[in-house]
Write an enzyme that holds these catalytic residues in place. Structure first.
Site, PDB file in Angstrom:
ATOM      1  N   ASP A  68      -7.841  -7.559   0.785  1.00 38.09           N
ATOM      2  CA  ASP A  68      -6.862  -7.731   1.858  1.00 38.09           C
ATOM      3  C   ASP A  68      -7.523  -7.361   3.169  1.00 38.09           C
ATOM      4  O   ASP A  68      -8.435  -6.529   3.196  1.00 38.09           O
ATOM      5  CB  ASP A  68      -5.634  -6.837   1.636  1.00 38.09           C
ATOM      6  CG  ASP A  68      -5.892  -5.401   2.107  1.00 38.09           C
ATOM      7  OD1 ASP A  68      -5.512  -5.072   3.243  1.00 38.09           O
ATOM      8  OD2 ASP A  68      -6.498  -4.620   1.349  1.00 38.09           O
ATOM      9  N   ASP A 114       0.849  -1.187   0.000  1.00 35.30           N
ATOM     10  CA  ASP A 114       0.000   0.000   0.000  1.00 35.30           C
ATOM     11  C   ASP A 114       0.888   1.242   0.000  1.00 35.30           C
ATOM     12  O   ASP A 114       2.101   1.151   0.162  1.00 35.30           O
ATOM     13  CB  ASP A 114      -0.983  -0.018   1.163  1.00 35.30           C
ATOM     14  CG  ASP A 114      -0.304  -0.069   2.519  1.00 35.30           C
ATOM     15  OD1 ASP A 114       0.876   0.329   2.603  1.00 35.30           O
ATOM     16  OD2 ASP A 114      -0.936  -0.497   3.493  1.00 35.30           O
TER      17      ASP A 114
END
Length: 361
Positions: free
Chosen positions: A266, A92
């Site tokens: 996720d 991320d």
């Protein structure tokens, strides 16, 4: 080295089953990514995570830039080598953690300035720096830097956030080093406003990312509103590119999102819940701390092939968790990750067969 590509093999209504091809191997979709925040899936060996059926895992830019630093990981051969994981890694951008973990962060056009939650050191994270860190880590899939819109937000607040995210996405895209088999995903924002989600998607599609993520959900809006946003947002995105729903991992949410066209997920739920003594099963969740399991000689699930179910009883797991034994966290986490990968496998099977799967848990 393989080119980055996404091939849809089968569709059932809006649900898609396919394969993402990357420099580090293939990802079967719909896919669930275990979260390795600090370069490790807590209480698990990397090879054990692979044995659960995971094709890809997630690493966190914010935490890894602070410790041990992206430069150090690069000197040591990259994150794949560092953590002994040879399949794809998605990282991320770090923005969400900066804004949620740092007590004193300041958002400007340039980026986000903040103090480390570890020692108070000052940092500046910009779209360019976030992209550079992910390059140094060797991420297979890099995320563009974005501002995760807080919930609730007024229309004007969400609009301002979308516009900033678009400008940051443009800078992230320009900073991204294109390599065969690697990808960068843009992140769609817009809170719960259809007009803003559509505008965000249109702006980012112009930047021609290899894939797209839907951010700013699972932040307190509830399942009904989340599904409402997912009813229309994927329609604004290219159908030939992967669509990733960030931070969503409850089984019912995954099932509902896949049926609305989502390919990737996720969440920390399976690992965090495992460490806290909660197991996911086809028959519902099991709180192994409950005293009723102290004399239960049966496994968590008879047809689960994880080590916890093959080799140990609920009574033993209850005992380990109650005394705080590390093995308890490991076995419960192993089971939960196996459950989630089995869930994704079952969903893929139903899509390939052209059957509904909304009854699966």
């Amino acid at each position: 080295m393989s080119k980055f590509s996404f091939n849809i093999h089968q569709m059932h209504k809006k649900a898609r089953s396919g394969v993402i091809t990357t420099a580090h191997g293939e990802i079967r979709t719909p896919a669930f990514m275990p979260v390795g925040t600090r370069g490790t899936i807590k209480a698990m060996l990397s090879e054990s995570v692979a044995e659960t059926g995971a094709d890809i895992l997630l690493g966190n830019t914010y935490h890894l830039m602070l410790q041990p630093s992206s430069e150090r990981i690069a000197r040591l051969g990259g994150l794949h080598k560092f953590m002994n994981w040879h399949k794809p890694i998605l990282t991320d951008s770090g923005g969400f953690q900066v804004m949620s973990l740092s007590k004193l962060c300041k958002i400007t056009e340039e980026g986000v300035s903040f103090s480390s939650h570890i020692n108070g050191d000052k940092y500046m994270l910009t779209p360019e720096r976030s992209t550079e860190i992910q390059y140094l880590l060797g991420s297979t899939i890099t995320m563009a830097f974005d501002e995760c819109t807080a919930y609730p937000a007024t229309f004007e607040e969400a609009k301002t956030s979308v516009q900033l995210t678009t400008r940051w996405a443009d800078r992230s895209r320009k900073a991204f080093v294109k390599r065969e088999g690697y990808a960068q995903f843009g992140i769609i924002q817009g809170s719960v406003y259809q007009e803003l989600r559509e505008q965000s998607a249109k702006d980012l599609v112009k930047l021609d990312f290899e894939g797209y993520a839907i951010g700013g959900l699972a932040v307190g809006e509830g399942q009904e509103l989340m599904f409402k946003v997912l009813d229309y947002t994927p329609n604004f995105l290219p159908q030939n590119k992967p669509c990733y729903l960030m931070g969503v991992g409850k089984p019912a949410d995954i099932i509902g999102a896949v049926s609305r066209g989502i390919d990737m997920f996720d969440c920390v739920i399976p690992t965090r819940s495992g460490r806290n003594g909660q197991a996911f099963t086809k028959y519902g969740t099991v709180n192994i701390r409950n005293s009723k399991y102290a004399d239960d000689d049966e496994p968590l699930e008879y047809d689960c092939l994880c080590p916890a179910c093959k080799n140990y009883s609920k009574a033993y797991l209850h005992y380990l968790v109650k005394i705080g034994e590390i093995l308890g966290s490991m076995l419960m986490t192993w089971h939960n990750l196996t459950y989630f990968q089995n869930l994704m496998s079952r969903i893929r099977t139903y899509i390939k067969a052209g059957q509904d799967f909304d009854f699966i848990t």
